[in-house]
Design an enzyme around this catalytic site. Structure first.
Site: not given
Length: 612
Positions: A68, A143
């Site tokens: 995601e 990330e």
């Protein structure tokens, strides 16, 4: 009415189907709000699927959540997705636009429709999420930082309590030991190859649906042009799934696994307190999720809503007593996954016999009458509050959970038919399934160690014993009249505002309304008046100027009579406001300033009092 009849879905307004590559789609024109469209890509992939099969292997914990995050980093076509979304008008907030739960991942976008090309570009972005997320070593490293920060943000007291509650509610299932964000060890150690393997294996178009709802001319361009050209990839072969269902764990409160206490100490890490700020108890009653697909099952869901509303009313009135058993208490649905739902009562202390009192004595007809009125009012107002965002979420749940979609008008008409027929005994009977001896989880949170397991068991056994011998007193309610006034009010105009107030009285014009709200109107206490108006869509206000007194308000067509009765109440408020306003010591200094500016003319001083 045939209660065994199936509830017919109303999907005629939406273009719905499935492409050859397996992608499901829902496309609908809807003009509220204007010039805006809501889009969602629903992916039926999370930690687990509803039959308790694990999608994430042991070395893949937290990977669904990582995918995601990576989606908003870069794709094959868009190397800076966030920059692109801002460029087409998306008010971007990552936490609002995507979510990963135990069973699904949902990506959502909101775009303006004044330029048709922006909508097609937004669809292309979601298509990229479905198959072309760029997963490289440097992307994952980029990330890890935000994901680690998100992990630490959830390590405060409320986050740790939430995690413990998740474990307690789902104990005995594979859900309990897995969370979407996983652990620091996994976040630091998982490789990009592992993430890419998970993405390639599970992000198949047969597991996805695209939902587009908004203010655009027609659905044909989206259905026949945007979808086929954007979602070009063929779906992957569906993986064979385990057919076993997740059994509902039966927990008895006398077992160690069914009753829990959490004590969080006052240690601080990185300047944050990890201690709970207040003490409270939460009692959750678990049950399996039942499909709402017949009129009878829909009626049961309305009974559950009415039960919650009636209990909340009792909790509110209980907190207003001179010696309340709690400062605040509420009852709310607390769903954790597709297999388990719960009804949770939360208070800052244990209130003896709250639900047991309902099992023994039930609700009165008056209590249920108030909730019927409230629910019918909610149903009436719902028809005017449907937006594209609400419809989009309905279609998402239709795809993921097979929840039926109904036309708003049909739901309102059905509620009008069912709600008046629900009896007090039927609502009271709902409490029979809420017992501390069956599927109950009790959690106590306190900043410092004080309550013991024995204390909780003793309290609950005491309540059960009192209920067993019928030694819990019934609920004492106030008498609630249907009408506010018994005779027609005499209405008229009052010319002149504060300029008409005698000098001796003009300082008494500000606090009348506040005092009246505290002591009540027309002989009714505020709590009684609130019940009389509950469920009636009536609002009103007053205004006082130099030369004019006025009132304004609004109401639904069905509550016009009540609104006109309120006019007399408002005029009384106005009179008391003028009489009581002068008791504000904070105005003294400004009053002297006005005296210097305007002299000792009392009429000039009035402007300061009312703020004109």
């Amino acid at each position: 009415m045939d209660f065994d009849a199936k509830m017919e879905e109303r999907l005629s307004a939406v273009e719905r189907g499935r492409l050859e590559n397996g992608l499901s789609y829902y496309v609908r024109c809807y003009s509220q709000p204007k010039l805006e469209a809501k889009l969602a890509l629903a992916v039926n992939v999370g930690i687990l699927i509803h039959d308790n099969s694990i999608l994430e292997e042991e070395n893949e914990l937290g990977v669904a959540h990582m995918v995601e995050h990576l989606a908003f980093g870069a794709t094959k076509k868009y190397h800076d997705v966030i920059k692109f979304l801002k460029g087409i008008g998306e008010n971007f907030h990552t936490c609002q636009d995507a979510s990963t739960t135990a069973e699904e991942t949902i990506y959502e976008l909101a775009v303006p429709t004044d330029k048709p090309e922006l909508l097609s570009q937004a669809i292309l972005v979601l298509a990229e999420f479905s198959s072309e997320i760029r997963i490289l070593a440097e992307d994952l490293e980029k990330e890890r930082g935000p994901i680690i920060q998100e992990y630490h943000d959830g390590r405060d007291a409320s986050g740790r309590i939430r995690d413990e509650n998740w474990h307690l509610m789902l104990e005995g299932s594979k859900y309990a030991d897995r969370s979407p964000i996983s652990t620091l060890k996994t976040i630091h150690g998982v490789s990009y190859e592992t993430v890419k393997k998970f993405y390639t294996k599970w992000y198949a178009l047969r597991h996805m649906a695209l939902i587009v709802v908004g203010d655009f001319p027609d659905t044909k361009v989206i259905k026949y042009k945007c979808l086929p050209t954007s979602f070009w990839r063929q779906g992957f072969k569906k993986r064979k799934r385990d057919s076993r269902r997740f059994p509902l764990r039966c927990c008895s409160f006398v077992a160690e696994s069914a009753i829990w206490r959490i004590w969080l100490n006052r240690t601080a890490i990185s300047g944050r307190s990890f201690a709970a700020e207040s003490s409270w108890v939460k009692i959750s009653f678990k049950s399996s999720v039942n499909e709402v697909n017949t009129i009878a099952s829909y009626r049961k869901s309305l009974v559950a809503i009415m039960f919650c509303l009636a209990m909340r009313r009792r909790f509110t009135k209980g907190s207003q007593k001179n010696d309340p058993p709690y400062h605040s208490c509420t009852l709310y649905p607390d769903d954790h996954c597709r297999a388990i739902k719960a009804l949770t009562m939360k208070a800052n202390c244990i209130e003896n016999g709250t639900i047991a009192r309902v099992r023994l004595h039930g609700f009165s007809k008056q209590e249920i009458s108030i909730q019927r009125r409230k629910m019918l009012s909610f149903a009436e107002s719902a028809r005017y509050e449907v937006t594209s965002s609400i419809i989009e979420k309905q279609y998402v749940q239709h795809f993921l959970c097979q929840e039926p979609v109904f036309n708003v008008e049909d739901k309102v008409d059905l509620r009008r038919t069912i709600i008046p027929d629900i009896s007090a005994s039927e609502v009271s009977g709902y409490s029979q399934g809420l017992s501390t001896t069956n599927n109950c989880v009790i959690m106590v949170v306190e900043p410092q160690d004080g309550t013991t397991m024995d204390d909780i068991k003793t309290t609950m056994l005491s309540v059960n014993s009192l209920e067993g011998v019928g030694n819990i007193s019934p609920w004492e309610d106030e008498d609630i009249r249907e009408e506010i006034v018994t005779s027609e009010p005499n209405l008229g105009n009052a010319f002149g505002g504060l300029s008409e107030v005698p000098e001796n009285d003009y300082m008494s014009c500000l606090y009348g309304e506040t005092i009246a709200k505290r002591i009540g109107l027309f002989g009714f206490k505020p709590s009684v008046l609130a019940d009389m108006l509950d469920g009636k869509d009536v609002r009103a206000d007053t205004g006082v100027g130099h030369y004019m007194r006025s009132f304004s308000g609004s109401c639904s067509s069905t509550h016009l009579k009540t609104a006109l009765q309120d006019v007399e109440v408002l005029m009384q408020l106005l009179e008391e406001k003028i009489e009581a306003e002068g008791r504000n010591p904070g105005r003294t200094f400004l009053k002297h300033v006005d005296e210097v500016k305007y002299g000792n003319c009392y009429f000039s001083r009035v402007s300061l009092i009312v703020g004109y």
